[in-house]
Write an enzyme that holds these catalytic residues in place. Structure first.
Site: not given
Length: 361
Positions: A81, A148, A171
């Site tokens: 990322k 995460q 997200d």
């Protein structure tokens, strides 16, 4: 005359069979969709968008990533990322992580997306993690924020996802963003489903009135992509107008086969290696493989990544197929970059008071 008619029919039948044999023998393998190429295209678009944003007098979008624990897969994914953020800018960056897993600080000296990874030990308490999220929610320098997953067992993932301010939730996991997705409203789309959606649109796969099977019911992938594919194309957040069937790991195989054999599009996201095989699909179907499974190679004894689709077998019958790796994965990271830019623009529309209220609601 009867003999002549019979002979003519026999010749026609022979020609028809010969034609069938020719088509069968000349059929080519499925077109392999390169997620890497599509992702590069999207990153170029993101780069142009950022340059336009900066030239208008705005600061660079900034993404903060919280990584809890020592999960190697998560470390690798987060590194990808932050590397993608670097690619958007193509500028020098500073890497200051002693573990060699994480890029703790990526800073760009001219233009582009900046990002940081905040590494926390696995024994961090849920309250401490919530305090950190609140701090980043209220930091005007942070545009996008993600935690995460997976998290250690003592931390409730839903509580953490709902703690991230919806306007910074790149997200797309906050309940507000999930709700807006289900109501066909503009929102932060989860990166993987959005990546799948872009693959389908950019490769010209028709969805209108088509039969789709989504094998996988996760709230982060299966459910969102099913929503994107089946909802009305005329709504605020346009959908694909497809007829969607959701199956999962507990769907009996014979029933799964009944659904996949009539599907024009199959999205495999159940987390089961080689779940979808050639005998389960119809000729020319589009097959999107979201699975990432690590298995041991019986020949070399080494571990390797495979998807939920028997790639070599299915490519002989499908019309289009995504590989693993190199298919959906790069698209996921590319769409995260797009969400970060979207977040940078959205934050200007939400005063800090609203962000704080959303974060604790």
């Amino acid at each position: 005359m009867a003999a002549i008619r019979a002979l003519r029919k026999l010749c026609q039948h022979s020609q028809h069979q010969a034609c069938k044999l020719h088509v069968s023998a000349s059929r080519q393998e499925a077109v392999v969709i390169s997620g890497r190429k599509l992702a590069r295209q999207i990153r170029e678009e993101a780069r142009a968008d950022v340059e336009k944003w900066i030239s208008a007098g705005n600061r660079r979008p900034h993404l903060s990533v919280i990584l809890v624990g020592e999960n190697p897969a998560s470390h690798s994914y987060v590194l990808n990322k932050t590397r993608a953020a670097a690619d958007v800018g193509k500028w020098m960056n500073a890497i200051t992580d002693p573990s060699h897993y994480i890029q703790n600080l990526v800073d760009y000296y001219l233009k582009g997306i900046s990002s940081e990874t905040i590494l926390k030990h696995s024994d961090i308490s849920e309250e401490e993690l919530l305090d950190l999220i609140y701090k980043l929610n209220t930091d005007h320098r942070v545009d996008g924020l993600l935690v995460q997953l997976p998290l250690p067992e003592h931390i409730d993932e839903r509580t953490i996802c709902n703690a991230v301010a919806p306007a910074k939730d790149v997200d797309g996991f906050h309940v507000t963003n999930v709700g807006r997705l289900c109501l066909d409203q503009s929102t932060m789309l989860p990166a993987t489903p959005w990546g799948i959606w872009e693959i389908i649109k950019r490769t010209g796969i028709s969805t209108f009135g088509k039969n789709v099977v989504v094998a996988g019911r996760s709230k982060n992938v299966g459910m969102p992509i099913a929503m994107l594919l089946h909802t009305d194309g005329r709504h605020e957040r346009p959908g694909g107008d497809a007829t969607v069937t959701i199956c999962h790991r507990h769907t009996p195989r014979d029933q799964l086969c009944q659904h996949t054999k009539i599907a024009d599009i199959i999205v495999a996201a159940a987390g089961i290696p080689n779940l979808i095989t050639a005998d389960m699909i119809k000729e020319g179907a589009a097959v999107i493989d979201v699975g990432i499974n690590r298995v041991q190679d019986p020949v070399t004894g080494k571990s390797r990544l495979v998807g939920d689709v028997d790639f070599e077998g299915v490519r002989q019958k499908a019309g289009l197929i995504t590989p693993v790796p190199g298919g959906v994965g790069p698209m996921t990271v590319a769409m995260l970059m797009k969400n970060t830019i979207k977040a940078a623009k959205s934050v200007l529309q939400f005063p800090p008071e609203r962000i704080r209220m959303a974060a604790v609601s």
